[in-house]
Every structure is written in C-alpha cells, then in structure tokens.
Design a protein around this motif. Structure first.
Motif, PDB file in Angstrom:
ATOM      1  N   ASP A  33       0.986  -1.046   0.093  1.00 34.40           N
ATOM      2  CA  ASP A  33       0.010  -0.152   0.016  1.00 34.40           C
ATOM      3  C   ASP A  33       0.778   1.245   0.053  1.00 34.40           C
ATOM      4  O   ASP A  33       0.428   2.078   0.460  1.00 34.40           O
ATOM      5  N   GLU A  34       1.966   1.370  -0.627  1.00 32.36           N
ATOM      6  CA  GLU A  34       2.855   2.322  -0.957  1.00 32.36           C
ATOM      7  C   GLU A  34       2.567   3.295  -2.124  1.00 32.36           C
ATOM      8  O   GLU A  34       3.165   3.177  -3.166  1.00 32.36           O
ATOM      9  N   ARG A  35       1.382   3.833  -2.156  1.00 39.98           N
ATOM     10  CA  ARG A  35       1.040   4.422  -3.417  1.00 39.98           C
ATOM     11  C   ARG A  35       1.889   5.616  -4.003  1.00 39.98           C
ATOM     12  O   ARG A  35       2.101   5.501  -5.195  1.00 39.98           O
ATOM     13  N   ALA A  36       2.733   6.237  -3.407  1.00 36.12           N
ATOM     14  CA  ALA A  36       3.757   6.985  -3.998  1.00 36.12           C
ATOM     15  C   ALA A  36       4.865   6.223  -4.522  1.00 36.12           C
ATOM     16  O   ALA A  36       5.219   6.616  -5.961  1.00 36.12           O
ATOM     17  N   ARG A  37       5.381   5.284  -4.095  1.00 38.91           N
ATOM     18  CA  ARG A  37       6.365   4.099  -4.913  1.00 38.91           C
ATOM     19  C   ARG A  37       5.525   3.834  -6.148  1.00 38.91           C
ATOM     20  O   ARG A  37       6.350   3.554  -7.173  1.00 38.91           O
ATOM     21  N   VAL A  38       4.303   3.159  -6.031  1.00 43.11           N
ATOM     22  CA  VAL A  38       3.611   2.713  -7.176  1.00 43.11           C
ATOM     23  C   VAL A  38       3.730   3.607  -8.575  1.00 43.11           C
ATOM     24  O   VAL A  38       3.810   3.256  -9.458  1.00 43.11           O
ATOM     25  N   LYS A  39       3.449   5.063  -8.146  1.00 39.19           N
ATOM     26  CA  LYS A  39       3.248   5.968  -8.863  1.00 39.19           C
ATOM     27  C   LYS A  39       4.576   6.279  -9.556  1.00 39.19           C
ATOM     28  O   LYS A  39       4.945   6.470 -10.871  1.00 39.19           O
ATOM     29  N   ARG A  40       5.608   6.366  -8.793  1.00 37.01           N
ATOM     30  CA  ARG A  40       6.982   6.449  -9.172  1.00 37.01           C
ATOM     31  C   ARG A  40       7.373   5.405 -10.115  1.00 37.01           C
ATOM     32  O   ARG A  40       8.194   5.603 -11.049  1.00 37.01           O
ATOM     33  N   GLY A  41       7.069   4.349  -9.491  1.00 35.84           N
ATOM     34  CA  GLY A  41       7.762   3.129 -10.529  1.00 35.84           C
ATOM     35  C   GLY A  41       6.782   3.075 -11.791  1.00 35.84           C
ATOM     36  O   GLY A  41       7.570   2.767 -12.814  1.00 35.84           O
ATOM     37  N   ILE A  42       5.711   3.215 -11.899  1.00 31.89           N
ATOM     38  CA  ILE A  42       4.810   3.486 -13.204  1.00 31.89           C
ATOM     39  C   ILE A  42       5.488   4.596 -13.991  1.00 31.89           C
ATOM     40  O   ILE A  42       5.819   4.310 -15.386  1.00 31.89           O
ATOM     41  N   ALA A  43       6.089   5.745 -13.608  1.00 29.83           N
ATOM     42  CA  ALA A  43       6.496   6.827 -14.140  1.00 29.83           C
ATOM     43  C   ALA A  43       7.833   6.290 -14.804  1.00 29.83           C
ATOM     44  O   ALA A  43       8.240   6.675 -16.024  1.00 29.83           O
ATOM     45  N   TRP A  44       8.572   5.870 -13.908  1.00 27.43           N
ATOM     46  CA  TRP A  44      10.084   5.070 -14.307  1.00 27.43           C
ATOM     47  C   TRP A  44       9.786   4.372 -15.520  1.00 27.43           C
ATOM     48  O   TRP A  44      10.506   4.301 -16.677  1.00 27.43           O
ATOM     49  N   LEU A  45       9.022   3.262 -15.394  1.00 22.70           N
ATOM     50  CA  LEU A  45       8.756   2.207 -16.466  1.00 22.70           C
ATOM     51  C   LEU A  45       8.094   3.029 -17.636  1.00 22.70           C
ATOM     52  O   LEU A  45       8.726   2.665 -19.035  1.00 22.70           O
TER      53      LEU A  45
END
Length: 149
Positions: A33-45
C-alpha cells in the motif's frame, strides 16, 4: 559480437528485463500500500519505454533505403531474402503506363528451426512509395511464392 547477439538485441533485452523488475517492484509496493512508490515506479517504466521507443523510431526513420541488385541476398539474422527473377506479365490490362511485374524471391533460413517461417510477411513498395502487404507463402520445390491479400 562474435556470439551472435547484436547491440540492439542486448538493449531490447535490457529494457525488457528492466520492465520485468519494475513490474515486480510495483507489485510489491502495491501490496504494501505504498501509493507514492507505485506511481513513481509506473512513471519510471513509462519513461524508460518512451525513451527507448523514441530512440528506436529516430534511428529507424534516419535509415536510408537500400536498393539491392537482382541475385544479391539480404540477410536479417538467420533469414536471407534474394530477388531471383523479375519478369513482366504480358497481356495484363495496363493503366497510366504502369506494368505488372512478377517477382520471384528466394527465402533461406539458416536457423535451426522453421518456426519463424509462419511469421513472415512481405511488403512491396513501388517507386511512388505506395506499398502493400502480401501473405500466403507456400513452398514450391524450395522456392516460395507470395500471394496478395
């Protein structure tokens, strides 16, 4: 490289590997449930794929057209294509000074399997830049004939 892998194939494998690791990381972050990391990971991909595809398109669009003589093979990996013969089809109704040509292309597969043969498609382009896709590759005594779509 001496062992058969080109730089472009290594780069693609690197991007695919990066994507796989990124998806796993995004999945773990989502489960935590780390939403900020999910968004950052999607942005990097997304960023990595945008850069990769932009470079790929830029290099592809800058490639010059190759005109190959009849009988000269053009190889792409294990597959080689050779225009063996070009003949004009007589008696065909011609408009605007155009001619109908029958082109015989010899395809050789130097690979270990014939799996890629079913994936082949042929694109023919005329002098005005018009092109059409052809399918229906059939064996004729080691030669292949192409049928229109």
């Amino acid at each position: 490289m001496g062992w058969g892998v080109r730089l472009t194939e290594l780069l693609l494998a690197g991007v695919v590997g990066w994507t796989a690791l990124g998806v796993v990381g995004i999945g773990v972050s989502w489960l935590r449930d780390e939403r900020a990391r999910v968004k950052r990971g999607i942005a990097w991909l997304a960023g990595v794929w945008v850069v990769y595809l932009t470079v790929l398109m830029g290099v592809s669009l800058r490639q010059k057209q190759r005109v190959v003589a009849v009988g000269e093979p053009q190889c792409f990996g294990e597959m080689c294509f050779t225009v063996a013969e070009v003949e004009e089809v007589k008696g065909f109704l011609v408009r605007d000074g155009r001619r109908l040509l029958r082109v015989t292309v010899r395809v050789t597969n130097r690979g270990r399997s014939m799996d890629s043969d079913s994936l082949m498609k042929v694109y023919l382009m005329d002098a005005q830049g018009r092109w059409s896709q052809w399918r229906g590759i059939s064996y004729e005594g080691g030669w292949r004939s192409f049928g229109g779509e």
